[in-house]
Design a protein around this motif. Structure first.
Motif, PDB file in Angstrom:
ATOM      1  N   TYR A 162       0.825  -1.211   0.000  1.00 28.88           N
ATOM      2  CA  TYR A 162       0.000   0.000   0.000  1.00 28.88           C
ATOM      3  C   TYR A 162       0.861   1.264   0.000  1.00 28.88           C
ATOM      4  CZ  TYR A 162      -3.454  -3.439   1.495  1.00 28.88           C
ATOM      5  OH  TYR A 162      -4.262  -4.542   1.570  1.00 28.88           O
ATOM      6  N   CYS A 163       0.356   2.295  -0.663  1.00 32.14           N
ATOM      7  CA  CYS A 163       0.999   3.614  -0.637  1.00 32.14           C
ATOM      8  C   CYS A 163      -0.060   4.663  -0.298  1.00 32.14           C
ATOM      9  CB  CYS A 163       1.642   3.944  -1.983  1.00 32.14           C
ATOM     10  SG  CYS A 163       2.524   5.533  -1.972  1.00 32.14           S
ATOM     11  N   SER A 164       0.133   5.310   0.831  1.00 33.09           N
ATOM     12  CA  SER A 164      -0.809   6.333   1.298  1.00 33.09           C
ATOM     13  C   SER A 164      -0.197   7.712   1.055  1.00 33.09           C
ATOM     14  CB  SER A 164      -1.098   6.140   2.793  1.00 33.09           C
ATOM     15  OG  SER A 164      -1.598   4.829   3.022  1.00 33.09           O
ATOM     16  N   ILE A 165      -0.875   8.516   0.228  1.00 35.12           N
ATOM     17  CA  ILE A 165      -0.351   9.835  -0.140  1.00 35.12           C
ATOM     18  C   ILE A 165      -0.612  10.815   1.009  1.00 35.12           C
ATOM     19  CG2 ILE A 165      -0.422  11.716  -1.827  1.00 35.12           C
ATOM     20  CD1 ILE A 165       0.741   9.183  -2.988  1.00 35.12           C
ATOM     21  N   THR A 166       0.324  10.821   1.949  1.00 39.31           N
ATOM     22  CA  THR A 166       0.205  11.702   3.117  1.00 39.31           C
ATOM     23  C   THR A 166       0.912  13.036   2.893  1.00 39.31           C
ATOM     24  OG1 THR A 166       2.121  10.524   4.014  1.00 39.31           O
ATOM     25  CG2 THR A 166      -0.047   9.863   4.822  1.00 39.31           C
ATOM     26  N   GLU A 167       1.949  13.027   2.050  1.00 40.56           N
ATOM     27  CA  GLU A 167       2.744  14.249   1.811  1.00 40.56           C
ATOM     28  C   GLU A 167       3.044  14.953   3.133  1.00 40.56           C
ATOM     29  OE1 GLU A 167       0.398  16.298  -1.186  1.00 40.56           O
ATOM     30  OE2 GLU A 167       1.486  15.267  -2.785  1.00 40.56           O
ATOM     31  N   HIS A 168       3.457  14.160   4.115  1.00 40.07           N
ATOM     32  CA  HIS A 168       3.635  14.681   5.475  1.00 40.07           C
ATOM     33  C   HIS A 168       4.869  15.547   5.640  1.00 40.07           C
ATOM     34  CE1 HIS A 168       5.439  10.638   5.143  1.00 40.07           C
ATOM     35  NE2 HIS A 168       6.419  11.143   5.869  1.00 40.07           N
ATOM     36  N   MET A 169       5.775  15.472   4.689  1.00 42.11           N
ATOM     37  CA  MET A 169       7.036  16.189   4.834  1.00 42.11           C
ATOM     38  C   MET A 169       7.665  16.396   3.461  1.00 42.11           C
ATOM     39  SD  MET A 169      10.379  14.644   6.799  1.00 42.11           S
ATOM     40  CE  MET A 169       9.659  14.527   8.429  1.00 42.11           C
ATOM     41  N   TRP A 170       8.220  17.587   3.242  1.00 41.28           N
ATOM     42  CA  TRP A 170       9.019  17.801   2.030  1.00 41.28           C
ATOM     43  C   TRP A 170      10.489  17.652   2.402  1.00 41.28           C
ATOM     44  CZ3 TRP A 170      13.024  21.165   0.999  1.00 41.28           C
ATOM     45  CH2 TRP A 170      13.523  21.098  -0.312  1.00 41.28           C
ATOM     46  N   ASP A 171      11.248  17.084   1.491  1.00 40.42           N
ATOM     47  CA  ASP A 171      12.684  16.923   1.746  1.00 40.42           C
ATOM     48  C   ASP A 171      13.466  17.250   0.485  1.00 40.42           C
ATOM     49  OD1 ASP A 171      14.938  16.343   3.211  1.00 40.42           O
ATOM     50  OD2 ASP A 171      14.823  14.177   2.893  1.00 40.42           O
ATOM     51  N   GLY A 172      14.666  17.751   0.692  1.00 41.29           N
ATOM     52  CA  GLY A 172      15.549  18.068  -0.425  1.00 41.29           C
ATOM     53  C   GLY A 172      16.964  17.617  -0.129  1.00 41.29           C
ATOM     54  N   LEU A 173      17.819  17.730  -1.122  1.00 40.34           N
ATOM     55  CA  LEU A 173      19.222  17.351  -0.968  1.00 40.34           C
ATOM     56  C   LEU A 173      20.112  18.559  -1.241  1.00 40.34           C
ATOM     57  CD1 LEU A 173      19.241  13.964  -2.923  1.00 40.34           C
ATOM     58  CD2 LEU A 173      19.537  14.213  -0.452  1.00 40.34           C
ATOM     59  N   TRP A 174      20.788  19.025  -0.222  1.00 40.11           N
ATOM     60  CA  TRP A 174      21.798  20.061  -0.410  1.00 40.11           C
ATOM     61  C   TRP A 174      23.025  19.430  -1.065  1.00 40.11           C
ATOM     62  CZ3 TRP A 174      20.606  24.994   0.244  1.00 40.11           C
ATOM     63  CH2 TRP A 174      19.626  25.364   1.163  1.00 40.11           C
ATOM     64  N   ILE A 175      23.668  20.161  -1.946  1.00 42.97           N
ATOM     65  CA  ILE A 175      24.992  19.761  -2.435  1.00 42.97           C
ATOM     66  C   ILE A 175      25.983  20.447  -1.509  1.00 42.97           C
ATOM     67  CG2 ILE A 175      26.575  19.685  -4.391  1.00 42.97           C
ATOM     68  CD1 ILE A 175      24.091  20.308  -6.192  1.00 42.97           C
ATOM     69  N   ILE A 176      26.686  19.649  -0.701  1.00 45.23           N
ATOM     70  CA  ILE A 176      27.562  20.238   0.312  1.00 45.23           C
ATOM     71  C   ILE A 176      29.013  19.851   0.049  1.00 45.23           C
ATOM     72  CG2 ILE A 176      25.747  20.267   2.058  1.00 45.23           C
ATOM     73  CD1 ILE A 176      27.303  17.851   3.383  1.00 45.23           C
ATOM     74  N   ALA A 177      29.913  20.628   0.639  1.00 45.48           N
ATOM     75  CA  ALA A 177      31.346  20.390   0.472  1.00 45.48           C
ATOM     76  C   ALA A 177      32.072  20.711   1.766  1.00 45.48           C
ATOM     77  CB  ALA A 177      31.898  21.256  -0.658  1.00 45.48           C
ATOM     78  N   ASN A 178      33.249  20.121   1.910  1.00 44.37           N
ATOM     79  CA  ASN A 178      34.122  20.508   3.013  1.00 44.37           C
ATOM     80  C   ASN A 178      34.489  21.981   2.847  1.00 44.37           C
ATOM     81  OD1 ASN A 178      37.186  20.943   3.845  1.00 44.37           O
ATOM     82  ND2 ASN A 178      36.353  19.349   5.176  1.00 44.37           N
ATOM     83  N   GLY A 179      34.235  22.769   3.880  1.00 43.20           N
ATOM     84  CA  GLY A 179      34.425  24.221   3.782  1.00 43.20           C
ATOM     85  C   GLY A 179      35.833  24.631   3.378  1.00 43.20           C
TER      86      GLY A 179
END
Length: 321
Positions: free
Chosen positions: A216-233
């Motif tokens: 089963y897949c319940s469309i809750t859309e409970h949270m948005w998530d993204g991916l930062w492109i990060i680097a060693n400072g």
């Protein structure tokens, strides 16, 4: 007569080698975007900037890669803001449950003051985040035993969640039993019934083939998530301004295309996943938000993030209780 000297081009500067780690399969939109961006950077620099992308957790789990980026053992990675809150608490604020009603609000926040606040927080712990965040999408719940039509359906359910306090507290507040499992161990955990369900955007449900071990897949859309492109400072600050500008420009162009593609896929994939056996339903979302308010979820996180950061979030989300 004085000799005329031309400024060196980006293709003529110092040789640079960079490794970028990713957690998702090479078929995932974020992996495709990073592969495209890295190829563009190599091409634009005539191969002088040798930047290579390694998808599918080849370089380790999220937590392992994050440790490597912080230590300088790995140059860059794609990282969920929520998974980074263990090193920079504000990084997880963009994943607050039911914060963004649509993509317009997401991008206003992430390309605006909320994203800037997160990047500033990451910079304080030695992590450089590029200005634009990739889209993972809205997260939905899949289960092996029954659909989620109401808050009651989550009671006691063994739910896999990523290793992060936001996810654990969210599903605890909704009455389920959250278990932290990394993405590269998720399929086997579902297959062997260590957990009954999991939650992810449709793109990850499809690329991870979780439809093979969930019903089963319940469309809750409970949270948005993204991916930062990060680097060693320190590593990023050692690059020339021209090289950093080229890398940034290529990442941003690929990110813009990936956002459009992910939004389209998270709509179109429903039909494809239905044909592979997933049964879809759409529960009323307001019941979950009411349950979270009643459980003190929002009040607790407002206190943890602090009133200043919470005010920046609510500038885009509206009042969260």
């Amino acid at each position: 007569m004085a000799a005329m000297w031309a400024a060196p081009s980006i293709a003529e500067g110092k040789k640079v080698s960079l490794k970028v780690g990713g957690q998702f399969a090479d078929s995932h939109p974020s992996s495709k975007a990073m592969d495209t961006a890295c190829a563009e950077i190599r091409q634009q620099s005539n191969g002088r900037i040798d930047i290579q992308f390694f998808p599918n957790a080849q370089l380790g789990s999220d937590a392992a890669m994050l440790t490597q980026v912080r230590s300088g053992a790995l140059d860059m990675m794609t990282a969920s803001g929520i998974s980074m809150q263990v090193v920079s608490p504000i990084a997880g604020i963009s994943g607050m449950a039911f914060a963004f009603s649509d993509y317009a609000h997401v991008w206003q926040a992430m390309d605006g003051d909320l994203g800037a606040s997160i990047r500033t927080g990451l910079d304080k712990v030695g992590i450089f985040a590029f200005p634009k965040i990739l889209d993972s999408g809205y997260r939905n719940i899949t289960t092996s035993n029954h659909p989620i039509d109401s808050v009651e359906d989550l009671k006691g359910m063994k739910m896999r969640v990523p290793p992060s306090p936001v996810w654990v507290s969210l599903f605890t507040a909704l009455g389920s039993s959250p278990t932290s499992i990394t993405i590269n161990e998720l399929y086997s955990a579902l297959q062997t019934k260590i957990v009954d369900g999991q939650e992810n955007p449709l793109t990850i449900i499809e690329s991870g083939k979780y439809y093979e071990v969930q019903k089963y897949c319940s469309i809750t859309e409970h949270m948005w998530d993204g991916l930062w492109i990060i680097a060693n400072g320190k590593r990023i600050k050692s690059l020339s301004s021209d090289d950093l500008a080229l890398i940034t420009k290529s990442f941003e162009a690929a990110t813009d295309k990936q956002r459009t593609e992910t939004e389209r896929l998270n709509t179109d994939l429903e039909g494809s996943l239905k044909s592979k056996g997933l049964v879809f339903n759409r529960p009323e979302k307001s019941q979950f938000r009411k349950a979270l308010t009643k459980a003190g979820f929002y009040a607790d996180w407002k206190q943890k993030y602090g009133p200043e950061a919470w005010a920046v979030l609510e500038k885009y989300s509206g009042s969260l209780a």
